[in-house]
Design a protein around this motif. Structure first.
Motif, PDB file in Angstrom:
ATOM      1  N   PHE A 138       0.866  -1.179   0.000  1.00 35.42           N
ATOM      2  CA  PHE A 138       0.000   0.000   0.000  1.00 35.42           C
ATOM      3  C   PHE A 138       0.902   1.228   0.000  1.00 35.42           C
ATOM      4  N   GLY A 139       1.014   1.897  -1.144  1.00 34.69           N
ATOM      5  CA  GLY A 139       1.901   3.046  -1.213  1.00 34.69           C
ATOM      6  C   GLY A 139       3.328   2.640  -0.929  1.00 34.69           C
ATOM      7  N   ARG A 140       3.903   3.192   0.143  1.00 35.56           N
ATOM      8  CA  ARG A 140       5.275   2.851   0.535  1.00 35.56           C
ATOM      9  C   ARG A 140       5.319   1.755   1.603  1.00 35.56           C
ATOM     10  N   HIS A 141       4.143   1.301   2.017  1.00 34.50           N
ATOM     11  CA  HIS A 141       4.079   0.314   3.103  1.00 34.50           C
ATOM     12  C   HIS A 141       3.832  -1.084   2.553  1.00 34.50           C
ATOM     13  N   THR A 142       4.687  -2.010   2.922  1.00 34.10           N
ATOM     14  CA  THR A 142       4.508  -3.413   2.542  1.00 34.10           C
ATOM     15  C   THR A 142       3.759  -4.120   3.659  1.00 34.10           C
ATOM     16  N   ALA A 143       2.478  -4.419   3.415  1.00 34.07           N
ATOM     17  CA  ALA A 143       1.631  -5.031   4.445  1.00 34.07           C
ATOM     18  C   ALA A 143       1.858  -6.531   4.544  1.00 34.07           C
ATOM     19  N   VAL A 144       2.057  -7.193   3.398  1.00 28.55           N
ATOM     20  CA  VAL A 144       2.345  -8.627   3.362  1.00 28.55           C
ATOM     21  C   VAL A 144       3.586  -8.805   2.510  1.00 28.55           C
ATOM     22  N   ASP A 145       4.556  -9.541   3.030  1.00 24.20           N
ATOM     23  CA  ASP A 145       5.886  -9.552   2.427  1.00 24.20           C
ATOM     24  C   ASP A 145       6.342 -10.989   2.141  1.00 24.20           C
ATOM     25  N   HIS A 146       6.143 -11.449   0.891  1.00 28.48           N
ATOM     26  CA  HIS A 146       6.622 -12.756   0.440  1.00 28.48           C
ATOM     27  C   HIS A 146       6.211 -13.885   1.399  1.00 28.48           C
TER      28      HIS A 146
ATOM     29  N   GLU B 140       0.340  -9.361  15.917  1.00 21.89           N
ATOM     30  CA  GLU B 140      -0.180  -8.110  16.464  1.00 21.89           C
ATOM     31  C   GLU B 140      -0.813  -7.266  15.366  1.00 21.89           C
ATOM     32  N   SER B 141      -1.465  -6.179  15.768  1.00 22.73           N
ATOM     33  CA  SER B 141      -2.036  -5.244  14.801  1.00 22.73           C
ATOM     34  C   SER B 141      -0.940  -4.755  13.863  1.00 22.73           C
ATOM     35  N   GLY B 142      -1.260  -4.740  12.580  1.00 18.51           N
ATOM     36  CA  GLY B 142      -0.277  -4.307  11.596  1.00 18.51           C
ATOM     37  C   GLY B 142       0.647  -5.395  11.118  1.00 18.51           C
TER      38      GLY B 142
ATOM     39  N   THR C 171      -4.937  -8.351   6.208  1.00 19.26           N
ATOM     40  CA  THR C 171      -4.752  -8.113   4.775  1.00 19.26           C
ATOM     41  C   THR C 171      -4.674  -9.438   4.031  1.00 19.26           C
ATOM     42  N   THR C 172      -3.976 -10.406   4.602  1.00 24.40           N
ATOM     43  CA  THR C 172      -3.911 -11.739   4.004  1.00 24.40           C
ATOM     44  C   THR C 172      -5.303 -12.342   3.882  1.00 24.40           C
ATOM     45  N   ALA C 173      -6.127 -12.197   4.930  1.00 22.74           N
ATOM     46  CA  ALA C 173      -7.493 -12.729   4.903  1.00 22.74           C
ATOM     47  C   ALA C 173      -8.313 -12.074   3.795  1.00 22.74           C
ATOM     48  N   ARG C 174      -8.155 -10.776   3.621  1.00 23.68           N
ATOM     49  CA  ARG C 174      -8.929 -10.071   2.589  1.00 23.68           C
ATOM     50  C   ARG C 174      -8.507 -10.506   1.188  1.00 23.68           C
ATOM     51  N   ILE C 175      -7.241 -10.835   1.005  1.00 21.24           N
ATOM     52  CA  ILE C 175      -6.786 -11.332  -0.290  1.00 21.24           C
ATOM     53  C   ILE C 175      -7.370 -12.719  -0.553  1.00 21.24           C
ATOM     54  N   LEU C 176      -7.402 -13.568   0.476  1.00 18.03           N
ATOM     55  CA  LEU C 176      -7.968 -14.914   0.317  1.00 18.03           C
ATOM     56  C   LEU C 176      -9.424 -14.866  -0.096  1.00 18.03           C
ATOM     57  N   THR C 177     -10.149 -13.841   0.372  1.00  9.56           N
ATOM     58  CA  THR C 177     -11.580 -13.754   0.094  1.00  9.56           C
ATOM     59  C   THR C 177     -11.917 -12.800  -1.052  1.00  9.56           C
ATOM     60  N   GLY C 178     -10.911 -12.364  -1.788  1.00 11.97           N
ATOM     61  CA  GLY C 178     -11.154 -11.547  -2.968  1.00 11.97           C
ATOM     62  C   GLY C 178     -11.531 -10.116  -2.696  1.00 11.97           C
ATOM     63  N   LEU C 179     -11.351  -9.648  -1.454  1.00 11.70           N
ATOM     64  CA  LEU C 179     -11.705  -8.272  -1.109  1.00 11.70           C
ATOM     65  C   LEU C 179     -10.556  -7.298  -1.342  1.00 11.70           C
TER      66      LEU C 179
END
Length: 532
Positions: free
Chosen positions: A284-292, A308-310, A315-323
């Motif tokens: 997301f922009g300059r932030h890598t939320a999920v990394d390899h 923990e939060s962040g 984010t991984t869950a939202r990718i699994l569900t197509g969101l």
């Protein structure tokens, strides 16, 4: 010497039908340096009791009877001005929600300085210096920068530290801590509770800790008072109340703690792979939320992702569900490469992949009754010519889904606003089940629930999995819950999976330092497991 004495306290709220008592003849004592934990579920009266001590009841709240004595002062007889003079100076509050308690348009340092302005004779420069000292005490570095920051620039744990700094600014003798770590990650929770312990040890401050978390109470209190229906049903030394509870409600609370729940038998489901994630990255922009990130989930198992939060788990869950679309990598769900699908292309897969959110109420249309909420996925897949017939056509499946979620059929006519948090979560589960999916992704599904309600939801999820062969991806920051329900677990930190494997292996022999830190932060682990 007793610092606080509450004797036969009765509190009521005024409504259309007059004054209704909600706290009934509660009595307890707290000595200097002691921690008394008031525990119980939502609506038990514990917060009302704490607010009555502070004189912070809402406008329709009233002390009906009983006495509240702080040292030699009868607090129920104090004027409003007398209460204000006492609060912050001798008695202070750490509120539950820093997002609500802090002014969003003022720097946090100035808000802590307000306490000093009200209760000390310090000049402006001395007040600022004192705030710097307080920020150092609560664990901040670069204190001048923190002083100038606004609440939105701080994490939840940092905002809670600001509230603690405000609470101790005038060196109070008694602190009422109202769910001070609710919603915080385990390691941040431990840091905040450690800080309160250090302050208590240093200054002899007494604490009334209001919490629904029996693990926190077990770890951090000398005495426990158990509240149910506005009454104190059991009280005594913490070790005794946890180890040999006498009241049926106390026993129910203790048995509902995740560390007391019977764990899954060891062993890995031998079904085929239904989810395969390889080298997944989301930026997301300059932030890598999920990394390899890479993992796989087998049919019929519960695969948990903790962190923990962040950390990247939601984010991984939202990718699994197509969101959410992945930036790179490959995610295969039930044989379909979802990274190559648009939202429209993912739509046929939604029959088989459903999600249960952390806060179901925010995902319900407020105009809908429960029938409409549960039916919504069916309606999305119904032929366009059905609108006038759909309710009758779907009635059997909606009622069957409600029954599976342990909700009576008459709940279909209610609105979500009429339901408790646990009932709303059951409605969310029924909505996820109505299409008879293969995979259910559960994103922090019990983090906002009381311990006994959470235990009921976990038991329901386990039964549904056994009955229907469901595959769960369970997202959580609560390792005690994960330990109770999972087959395998992946630990995420800063977007990366740092450790994964069978849950018993990861919990009994953690290999990564971050996993060790998470396990060490589980509240009440030793006392509650030992009570078994």
């Amino acid at each position: 010497m007793t610092l606080l004495t509450v004797d036969d306290l009765t509190v009521g709220y005024r409504g259309p039908n007059g004054l209704t008592p909600v706290v009934h003849q509660v009595s307890f004592e707290v000595e200097p340096g002691q921690v008394l934990a008031l525990v119980g579920e939502s609506g038990s009266g514990k917060t009302t009791t704490g607010h009555a001590v502070l004189g912070l009841l809402p406008a329709n709240g009233q002390v009906i009877g009983g006495r509240i004595r702080f040292r030699d002062q009868e607090l129920t007889e104090l004027s409003a001005k007398g209460r204000r003079d006492l609060r912050g100076r001798a008695v202070s509050l750490i509120p539950q929600d820093p997002g609500v308690s802090l002014d969003p348009v003022r720097p946090v340092g100035a808000q802590v300085e307000d306490v000093l302005l009200l209760h000390t004779d310090l000049d402006r420069a001395a007040r600022r210096e004192r705030v710097h000292e307080l920020f150092e005490q609560v664990g901040f570095t670069d204190v001048e920068r923190r002083y100038r920051q606004y609440p939105h620039e701080l994490s939840g744990g940092m905002r809670q530290r600001v509230l603690i700094a405000a609470a101790i600014a005038a060196d109070p003798e008694l602190i009422i801590a109202d769910e001070p770590t609710s919603g915080l990650d385990a390691t941040v929770q431990k840091q905040v509770l450690d800080l309160i312990d250090e302050l208590r040890a240093r200054s002899g401050t007494a604490v009334v800790l209001v919490t629904h978390d029996l693990g926190v109470a077990a770890d951090r209190s000398d005495l426990i008072g158990v509240m149910q229906g506005g009454r104190l049903v059991e009280a005594g030394p913490t070790a005794r109340v946890i180890g040999t509870p006498e009241h049926p409600y106390t026993r129910k609370l203790v048995e509902s703690v995740p560390s007391r729940i019977d764990r899954r038998p060891a062993g890995r489901p031998s079904g085929d792979t239904v989810i395969e994630v390889r080298d997944l990255t989301k930026v997301f922009g300059r932030h890598t939320a999920v990394d390899h990130t890479s993992f796989e989930v087998r049919r019929g198992e519960t695969f948990s992702i903790v962190g923990e939060s962040g950390s990247g788990k939601s984010t991984t869950a939202r990718i699994l569900t197509g969101l959410t679309r992945a930036t790179s990598g490959r995610v295969t769900v039930l044989g379909a490469d979802v990274t190559a699908l648009s939202r429209r292309g993912f739509r046929p897969l939604r029959r088989d992949v459903q999600i249960v959110h952390q806060n179901p109420y925010s995902s319900f249309d407020p105009r809908f009754d429960v029938f409409d909420v549960v039916e919504e996925p069916l309606r999305a897949f119904a032929p366009a010519r059905w609108p006038w017939k759909r309710r009758a056509a779907h009635e059997d499946r909606v009622l069957a889904a409600l029954e599976a979620a342990a909700l009576p059929a008459d709940f279909a006519e209610r609105h979500p606003r009429e339901l408790s948090g646990g009932q709303r979560q059951r409605v969310a589960i029924a909505r996820a089940l109505v299409l008879e999916p293969t995979v259910v992704v559960l994103d922090e599904p019990i983090s906002a629930l009381d311990v006994s309600v959470a235990a009921q939801i976990l038991a329901l999820l386990r039964r549904l999995q056994e009955d229907r062969g469901l595959t769960y991806v369970f997202i959580s920051h609560d390792l005690a819950v994960v330990r109770a329900i999972s087959d395998r677990v992946a630990v995420m930190s800063n977007g990366r999976i740092v450790e994964q494997g069978p849950v018993q292996d990861v919990f009994s022999n953690p290999q990564h330092e971050y996993t060790v830190q998470l396990l060490d932060a589980i509240a009440g682990r030793d006392l509650l497991v030992g009570a078994r």
